[in-house]
Design a protein around this motif. Sequence first.
Motif, short mmCIF file in Angstrom:
data_model
loop_
_atom_site.label_atom_id
_atom_site.label_comp_id
_atom_site.label_asym_id
_atom_site.label_seq_id
_atom_site.Cartn_x
_atom_site.Cartn_y
_atom_site.Cartn_z
N SER A 80 0.84 -1.21 0.00
CA SER A 80 0.00 0.00 0.00
C SER A 80 0.87 1.25 0.00
O SER A 80 1.94 1.28 0.59
CB SER A 80 -0.93 0.02 1.22
OG SER A 80 -0.19 0.06 2.41
N THR A 94 0.20 5.58 0.31
CA THR A 94 -0.77 6.64 0.58
C THR A 94 -0.06 7.99 0.62
O THR A 94 1.02 8.11 1.21
CB THR A 94 -1.48 6.41 1.93
OG1 THR A 94 -2.08 5.12 1.94
CG2 THR A 94 -2.56 7.47 2.16
N PHE A 150 -4.97 10.07 -1.22
CA PHE A 150 -5.01 9.11 -2.32
C PHE A 150 -4.25 7.86 -1.87
O PHE A 150 -3.14 7.95 -1.33
CB PHE A 150 -4.35 9.66 -3.58
CG PHE A 150 -4.13 8.62 -4.65
CD1 PHE A 150 -5.19 8.17 -5.42
CD2 PHE A 150 -2.88 8.08 -4.85
CE1 PHE A 150 -5.00 7.19 -6.39
CE2 PHE A 150 -2.67 7.10 -5.82
CZ PHE A 150 -3.74 6.66 -6.59
N HIS A 188 -3.19 3.76 -2.94
CA HIS A 188 -3.09 2.69 -3.94
C HIS A 188 -2.66 1.41 -3.23
O HIS A 188 -1.74 1.42 -2.42
CB HIS A 188 -2.07 3.03 -5.03
CG HIS A 188 -1.85 1.91 -6.00
ND1 HIS A 188 -2.71 1.64 -7.04
CD2 HIS A 188 -0.85 0.98 -6.08
CE1 HIS A 188 -2.27 0.60 -7.73
NE2 HIS A 188 -1.15 0.18 -7.15
N LYS A 189 -3.35 0.30 -3.54
CA LYS A 189 -3.04 -0.97 -2.91
C LYS A 189 -3.02 -2.08 -3.95
O LYS A 189 -3.76 -2.05 -4.93
CB LYS A 189 -4.08 -1.31 -1.83
CG LYS A 189 -4.09 -0.35 -0.65
CD LYS A 189 -5.09 -0.77 0.41
CE LYS A 189 -5.09 0.21 1.58
NZ LYS A 189 -6.04 -0.20 2.63
N ALA A 190 -2.16 -3.05 -3.68
CA ALA A 190 -2.09 -4.26 -4.50
C ALA A 190 -2.33 -5.46 -3.60
O ALA A 190 -1.65 -5.61 -2.57
CB ALA A 190 -0.73 -4.37 -5.19
N THR A 204 -5.77 -4.81 -7.72
CA THR A 204 -5.30 -3.48 -7.30
C THR A 204 -6.51 -2.60 -7.02
O THR A 204 -7.61 -2.84 -7.53
CB THR A 204 -4.45 -2.81 -8.40
OG1 THR A 204 -5.22 -2.69 -9.60
CG2 THR A 204 -3.18 -3.62 -8.67
N SER A 205 -6.30 -1.59 -6.20
CA SER A 205 -7.36 -0.63 -5.89
C SER A 205 -6.78 0.77 -5.78
O SER A 205 -5.62 0.95 -5.41
CB SER A 205 -8.06 -1.00 -4.58
OG SER A 205 -7.23 -0.72 -3.47
N ASN A 206 -7.61 1.75 -6.12
CA ASN A 206 -7.29 3.16 -5.94
C ASN A 206 -8.41 3.80 -5.14
O ASN A 206 -9.59 3.55 -5.40
CB ASN A 206 -7.14 3.88 -7.28
CG ASN A 206 -5.93 3.39 -8.05
OD1 ASN A 206 -4.84 3.32 -7.51
ND2 ASN A 206 -6.12 3.03 -9.32
N ALA A 266 -13.53 3.98 -3.13
CA ALA A 266 -12.45 3.14 -3.65
C ALA A 266 -12.97 2.26 -4.78
O ALA A 266 -14.13 1.85 -4.79
CB ALA A 266 -11.87 2.27 -2.54
N LYS A 310 -10.10 -3.25 -8.88
CA LYS A 310 -10.15 -3.75 -10.25
C LYS A 310 -11.10 -4.94 -10.36
O LYS A 310 -11.05 -5.86 -9.54
CB LYS A 310 -8.74 -4.15 -10.70
CG LYS A 310 -8.64 -4.50 -12.18
CD LYS A 310 -7.20 -4.84 -12.54
CE LYS A 310 -7.09 -5.19 -14.02
NZ LYS A 310 -5.70 -5.54 -14.39
N CYS A 336 -10.94 3.47 2.55
CA CYS A 336 -9.84 3.38 1.57
C CYS A 336 -9.57 1.93 1.15
O CYS A 336 -8.42 1.50 1.01
CB CYS A 336 -8.57 4.02 2.11
SG CYS A 336 -8.64 5.82 2.16
#
Length: 214
Positions: free
Chosen positions: A69, A71, A92, A94-96, A113-115, A146, A149, A189
């Motif tokens: 992650s 941030t 903001f 971002h995570k995988a 993945t997520s944003n 959030a 994908k 998030c």
Amino acid sequence: MLYNMKSSTFAVTINVSLTQRIEFFNNIFMKKMFLILAVMMVSLAAQAQEIYVGGGVSLWRNNDIDETSFTITPEVGYELNEKWAIGLAVGFAHKAYDNDELDLDWDGDDHLTSNAFAFAPYARFSFFQNKVVRLFLDMGFGFSTAKVKHFDSVNGFEIGVKPGLAIKLDRHFSLVSKIGFAGYRDDYCANFAGNGFGVALDGENISLGIEYKF
């Protein structure tokens, strides 16, 4: 003829007198306007000295659920007095993920993945400070949206307290760190593994940044 001359002299005198009075009042008006503008500029300058901007970043790798992650959270605030301030943070994240660990309802690729975007107003209480160090609590709530994908967007929220530490570098700059979270979270998030209430002190809840005070 004499009467006309006297009348003309009287009219000229009245005109000169009115012109002088108008100029006199104009001068007073202009001086007052300049004074008002000067007071406004001083007031604005004094208020500007109570505004701060900054932000933090957080990078965390969770090997247990194969999650990475990142941030970034810029923020702006206004100091009400020596102990209290109000502010707004915009984030903001971002995570995988590895879906094998999260067990989301997805039959495709295990790596997701997520944003996420969030905004979080807060009230800051500084309970200890000296010439260098300041300890504070950011108390507030946050809302996030959030997108993971292959999945629909998810809205989340949090409400709680974030302890923080500020180290003064000079008149304007401070090094700021927020350490942990205490409160309640629900899909905030895209943190699906962290729903519930309690105290979180993991690396994902630790950020490091810079603050600039005007």
